[in-house]
Design a protein around this motif. Structure first.
Motif, PDB file in Angstrom:
ATOM      1  N   ALA A 195      50.468 -25.488 -23.021  1.00 48.19           N
ATOM      2  CA  ALA A 195      49.068 -25.637 -23.741  1.00 48.19           C
ATOM      3  C   ALA A 195      49.377 -23.533 -24.440  1.00 48.19           C
ATOM      4  O   ALA A 195      49.494 -22.656 -25.383  1.00 48.19           O
ATOM      5  N   ILE A 196      50.090 -22.761 -23.200  1.00 47.91           N
ATOM      6  CA  ILE A 196      50.607 -21.155 -23.123  1.00 47.91           C
ATOM      7  C   ILE A 196      51.681 -21.761 -24.481  1.00 47.91           C
ATOM      8  O   ILE A 196      51.619 -20.914 -25.634  1.00 47.91           O
ATOM      9  N   ALA A 197      52.179 -22.725 -24.689  1.00 44.38           N
ATOM     10  CA  ALA A 197      53.687 -22.220 -25.627  1.00 44.38           C
ATOM     11  C   ALA A 197      53.341 -22.861 -27.142  1.00 44.38           C
ATOM     12  O   ALA A 197      53.569 -22.586 -27.456  1.00 44.38           O
ATOM     13  N   ARG A 198      52.456 -23.927 -26.709  1.00 50.72           N
ATOM     14  CA  ARG A 198      51.714 -24.442 -27.868  1.00 50.72           C
ATOM     15  C   ARG A 198      50.716 -23.469 -29.061  1.00 50.72           C
ATOM     16  O   ARG A 198      51.401 -22.966 -30.059  1.00 50.72           O
ATOM     17  N   ALA A 199      49.999 -22.481 -27.845  1.00 48.24           N
ATOM     18  CA  ALA A 199      49.632 -21.287 -28.662  1.00 48.24           C
ATOM     19  C   ALA A 199      50.397 -19.945 -29.107  1.00 48.24           C
ATOM     20  O   ALA A 199      50.286 -19.352 -29.741  1.00 48.24           O
ATOM     21  N   ILE A 200      51.961 -19.925 -28.501  1.00 47.55           N
ATOM     22  CA  ILE A 200      52.822 -18.694 -28.355  1.00 47.55           C
ATOM     23  C   ILE A 200      52.917 -19.401 -30.217  1.00 47.55           C
ATOM     24  O   ILE A 200      53.422 -18.447 -31.137  1.00 47.55           O
ATOM     25  N   LEU A 201      53.805 -21.014 -29.932  1.00 49.87           N
ATOM     26  CA  LEU A 201      54.454 -21.041 -31.214  1.00 49.87           C
ATOM     27  C   LEU A 201      53.620 -21.442 -32.523  1.00 49.87           C
ATOM     28  O   LEU A 201      53.628 -20.964 -33.937  1.00 49.87           O
ATOM     29  N   LYS A 202      52.282 -21.820 -32.297  1.00 49.18           N
ATOM     30  CA  LYS A 202      52.206 -21.300 -33.320  1.00 49.18           C
ATOM     31  C   LYS A 202      51.115 -20.020 -34.064  1.00 49.18           C
ATOM     32  O   LYS A 202      50.628 -19.737 -35.140  1.00 49.18           O
ATOM     33  N   ASN A 203      51.150 -18.859 -33.450  1.00 45.56           N
ATOM     34  CA  ASN A 203      51.384 -17.228 -33.378  1.00 45.56           C
ATOM     35  C   ASN A 203      49.750 -17.083 -34.783  1.00 45.56           C
ATOM     36  O   ASN A 203      50.101 -16.916 -35.775  1.00 45.56           O
ATOM     37  N   SER A 204      48.825 -17.680 -34.243  1.00 44.16           N
ATOM     38  CA  SER A 204      47.276 -17.021 -35.250  1.00 44.16           C
ATOM     39  C   SER A 204      46.961 -15.745 -34.827  1.00 44.16           C
ATOM     40  O   SER A 204      47.168 -15.251 -33.367  1.00 44.16           O
ATOM     41  N   PRO A 205      46.667 -14.992 -35.605  1.00 42.12           N
ATOM     42  CA  PRO A 205      45.785 -13.896 -34.801  1.00 42.12           C
ATOM     43  C   PRO A 205      44.611 -13.874 -34.272  1.00 42.12           C
ATOM     44  O   PRO A 205      44.425 -12.670 -32.970  1.00 42.12           O
ATOM     45  N   VAL A 206      44.159 -14.860 -33.579  1.00 38.89           N
ATOM     46  CA  VAL A 206      43.148 -14.995 -32.664  1.00 38.89           C
ATOM     47  C   VAL A 206      43.264 -15.451 -32.029  1.00 38.89           C
ATOM     48  O   VAL A 206      44.008 -16.897 -31.921  1.00 38.89           O
ATOM     49  N   LEU A 207      43.952 -15.556 -30.608  1.00 35.91           N
ATOM     50  CA  LEU A 207      43.298 -16.329 -29.293  1.00 35.91           C
ATOM     51  C   LEU A 207      42.379 -16.054 -28.166  1.00 35.91           C
ATOM     52  O   LEU A 207      42.083 -14.650 -27.807  1.00 35.91           O
ATOM     53  N   LEU A 208      42.022 -17.636 -28.294  1.00 37.76           N
ATOM     54  CA  LEU A 208      40.907 -17.835 -26.915  1.00 37.76           C
ATOM     55  C   LEU A 208      42.184 -18.261 -26.088  1.00 37.76           C
ATOM     56  O   LEU A 208      42.019 -18.582 -25.640  1.00 37.76           O
ATOM     57  N   LEU A 209      41.620 -17.127 -24.870  1.00 35.49           N
ATOM     58  CA  LEU A 209      41.677 -17.836 -23.531  1.00 35.49           C
ATOM     59  C   LEU A 209      40.361 -18.358 -22.469  1.00 35.49           C
ATOM     60  O   LEU A 209      39.666 -17.577 -22.493  1.00 35.49           O
ATOM     61  N   ASP A 210      40.258 -19.519 -22.008  1.00 35.32           N
ATOM     62  CA  ASP A 210      39.969 -20.528 -21.459  1.00 35.32           C
ATOM     63  C   ASP A 210      40.068 -20.379 -19.745  1.00 35.32           C
ATOM     64  O   ASP A 210      40.516 -21.870 -19.675  1.00 35.32           O
ATOM     65  N   GLU A 211      39.930 -19.794 -18.715  1.00 39.18           N
ATOM     66  CA  GLU A 211      40.765 -19.878 -17.671  1.00 39.18           C
ATOM     67  C   GLU A 211      42.277 -20.794 -17.480  1.00 39.18           C
ATOM     68  O   GLU A 211      42.365 -21.442 -17.498  1.00 39.18           O
ATOM     69  N   ALA A 212      42.330 -19.746 -18.913  1.00 43.02           N
ATOM     70  CA  ALA A 212      43.914 -20.391 -18.951  1.00 43.02           C
ATOM     71  C   ALA A 212      45.009 -20.385 -17.956  1.00 43.02           C
ATOM     72  O   ALA A 212      46.098 -21.073 -17.844  1.00 43.02           O
ATOM     73  N   THR A 213      43.822 -19.777 -16.528  1.00 46.71           N
ATOM     74  CA  THR A 213      45.517 -19.879 -15.671  1.00 46.71           C
ATOM     75  C   THR A 213      44.690 -20.342 -14.181  1.00 46.71           C
ATOM     76  O   THR A 213      45.173 -20.006 -13.349  1.00 46.71           O
ATOM     77  N   SER A 214      43.710 -21.352 -14.710  1.00 46.08           N
ATOM     78  CA  SER A 214      43.057 -21.240 -13.414  1.00 46.08           C
ATOM     79  C   SER A 214      43.714 -22.242 -12.799  1.00 46.08           C
ATOM     80  O   SER A 214      43.407 -22.708 -11.376  1.00 46.08           O
ATOM     81  N   ALA A 215      44.625 -23.616 -13.511  1.00 44.97           N
ATOM     82  CA  ALA A 215      44.660 -24.811 -12.743  1.00 44.97           C
ATOM     83  C   ALA A 215      46.786 -23.814 -12.133  1.00 44.97           C
ATOM     84  O   ALA A 215      47.760 -24.506 -11.419  1.00 44.97           O
ATOM     85  N   LEU A 216      46.792 -22.598 -12.052  1.00 39.18           N
ATOM     86  CA  LEU A 216      48.215 -21.988 -11.502  1.00 39.18           C
ATOM     87  C   LEU A 216      47.924 -21.304 -10.127  1.00 39.18           C
ATOM     88  O   LEU A 216      47.061 -21.067  -9.642  1.00 39.18           O
TER      89      LEU A 216
END
Length: 609
Positions: free
Chosen positions: A510-531
């Motif tokens: 999911a993080i790689a997908r967001a990096i590739l999309k390269n949008s000006p606004v980034l929303l992180l909803d517990e982005a590291t909760s499963a790590l």
């Protein structure tokens, strides 16, 4: 000039899409009009099918007349063989023409009917995708998917039933009555009167049974939805030893469906019995009437054979019409029920004059925003919040404080009850949904992946990205190591919702997908909760690269992940109760400091979500 042209084309496409959606919504619960909409798209092909079927029926009826001429020619055939040969040749030509017309109709319909099915499935799916997220939250995915298929299948069955089961016998009955008129006009008029009366009775009785057919259609759709729901949560079923309980529950749904189906079919069978009795009496009366005319010398032997065969044609034809009609009633009811569900008017239609979102400085503003989910208490109350472009803001607070709702409103999943949400100074309620979605990248807590290759999943938000771009994004997200270890690498299938990957692996995808999309606004909803801890350190470095020069809003219960943020906003009961830098809030009494203190005392982790 190319950019201007592309913008114009996109705007024209959006206008056509909105107009198309408004038109489609008018057909909800109107199955006959819906069918005609798609038939009208291919008028020529359907006209050819209709004309071919009508011609085939006409040649078949003419063949009966040909048999009558042949029989009447036989007594004088030995002295005038040419008359018999001529009658025979005409009969053979009519039989040949009859079969040829059926084949023409079948050839054309095999293309036209399939295309109609594809058209309606495409439109139903496209319209369904335009519903707001709240629509999908209220209805199981299996129910919706089954209705898309049910709509298309019902139209296909209706077209085939009309073309091959209803139309030919209808034309046969009408043609037979016309031919009977050549023998006896009073007999023909009597047939018209009885047929009209019988048709009216059947139509009235069939309409009375519509509720039974709709109940069956609704119950069948719920069974499909139950199947998808259970299969999609099979891990949960097994984890709680609920296999037998689910089987019993599904049996209950099947019994309910079987009950509604029996009621529907028994009602149809009653109509068939009524029709069979009437048509049997009608055929007997018709043949008796013809024999009486023969005894009076007003009908030839050929006329008796003709009327007898036509009587049976009327008997079988009207029976087939009745069977087709009651079957059509059931399929039309199912089409009405499915279209009623799918073509509900949009709760959040895109405004007719929506303009693209232009982001030069990705500022975010919530201006006196209040919101409540349907049937629930208010979640946000007059929330006012300003986030500068490039600022990193963390949202913390107890469960139900409104953190996830803030992210949902920012993505325009719901419309605020009052106030407005702005990005780059533009009210997102008046911008196109496509442009808003392109401006925002999301790394959710519960990562959703398609049952497709990892390559397709990663470049989902950027379909034109090259494989080299994807690999760089994977490197930045620290997921290239486990991808390389897979037998098919980037071509490996993720499984249903990504079940072939671990939670941490899905998070990094999911993080790689967001990096590739390269949008000006980034929303992180517990982005590291499963790590785990070691993975979190690696991912934090990747997120640091991802967050650079972007406006970031993050929800996190691990406060350590927010220490580098510019500002922390503490929400409670839909309001901002604290805000400041992590260092400032650590010294101010409140939710943030209390949570930080519990962590420092090595207490059990306190989840703020």
């Amino acid at each position: 000039m190319d950019l201007v042209g592309h913008s114009d084309r996109s705007r024209a496409s959006r206008v056509r899409g909105r107009r198309h959606s408004r038109v489609l919504s008018r057909y909800a619960g109107r199955p006959v009009r819906l069918i005609w909409r798609y038939v009208a798209r291919r008028k020529v092909a359907h006209a050819v099918v209709l004309a071919s079927v009508a011609a085939a029926v006409g040649f078949a009826l003419a063949s009966q007349y040909g048999i009558r001429n042949l029989i009447d020619a036989l007594p004088h055939g030995r002295t005038h063989p040419r008359t018999v040969v001529y009658a025979f040749a005409v009969l053979v030509a009519l039989i040949f023409a009859d079969n040829l017309m059926w084949r023409v109709a079948g050839w054309v319909s095999s293309r036209a009917f399939v295309r109609v099915t594809g058209d309606i499935r495409e439109d139903m799916f496209g319209y369904l995708m335009g519903h707001a997220p709240g629509f999908f939250a209220d209805k199981p995915p299996g129910v919706l998917s089954s209705r898309v298929s049910a709509t298309a299948n019902a139209v296909y069955v209706i077209e085939n039933t009309v073309a091959w089961t209803a139309l030919p016998p209808t034309l046969t009955v009408i043609g037979a009555i016309v031919v009977v008129a050549t023998v006896s006009l009073p007999m023909s008029l009597a047939l018209v009167a009885v047929s009209a009366l019988l048709t009216a009775c059947l139509f009235w009785l069939a309409r009375k049974g519509t509720s039974r057919h709709e109940a069956f259609a609704s119950q069948a759709a719920s069974v499909d939805g139950e199947l998808v729901d259970v299969i999609g949560n099979m891990g949960l079923v097994r984890a709680f030893s609920a296999v037998h309980a689910e089987v019993r529950r599904f049996d209950g749904h099947l019994e309910a469906e079987a009950l509604t189906r029996r009621r529907s079919l028994l009602y149809l069978e009653k109509l068939r019995i009524l029709h069979a009795l009437v048509t049997a009496l009608l055929s007997a009366a018709l043949l008796g009437w013809t024999l009486w005319l023969w005894t009076q010398g007003r009908a030839s032997t050929g006329d008796v054979v003709l009327v007898g065969s036509l009587g049976f044609a009327i008997l079988h034809g009207s029976r087939d019409v009745a069977v087709a009609f009651v079957d059509l009633t059931q399929h039309v009811a199912r089409l009405a029920e499915a279209s009623q569900t799918l073509l509900m008017p949009y709760s959040m239609p895109e405004p007719p004059k929506a303009i693209p979102l232009v982001v030069r400085e990705a500022t975010i503003d919530f201006e006196n925003v209040s919101f409540a989910y349907p049937g629930r208490r208010r979640v946000l109350s007059d929330l006012t919040l300003h986030i500068e472009a490039g600022e990193r803001v963390g949202l913390v607070g107890p469960s139900g404080a409104g953190k996830s709702t803030v992210l949902a409103l920012l993505q325009h999943f719901y419309e605020p009850a009052s106030g407005c949400v702005r990005i780059a100074g533009q009210d997102i309620s008046y911008v196109t949904l496509d442009s808003l979605q392109r401006a925002i990248s999301v790394v959710p807590q519960d990562v959703a992946l398609f049952h497709r290759s990892l390559l397709e999943n990663i470049r989902y938000g950027c379909p034109d990205a090259t494989e080299a771009d994807v690999r760089r994004a994977c490197e930045d997200a620290s997921c290239m190591d486990f991808i390389a270890a897979l037998p098919d690498g980037l071509n490996a299938i993720a499984g249903d919702r990504g079940t072939k990957l671990s939670g941490g692996q899905r998070q990094r995808i999911a993080i790689a997908r967001a990096i590739l999309k390269n949008s000006p606004v980034l929303l992180l909803d517990e982005a590291t909760s499963a790590l785990d801890t070691s993975s979190e350190i690696v991912i934090q470095a990747a997120l640091e690269r991802l967050m650079k020069n972007r406006t970031v809003i993050a929800i996190a219960h691990r406060l350590s992940t927010l220490q580098s943020f510019d500002r922390i906003i503490v929400l409670n009961r839909g309001r901002v109760v604290q805000e400041g830098t992590p260092a400032q809030l650590a010294t101010v009494p409140g939710i943030y400091r209390d949570t930080l203190a519990r962590r420092n005392r090595r207490a059990p982790p306190h989840t703020l979500n």
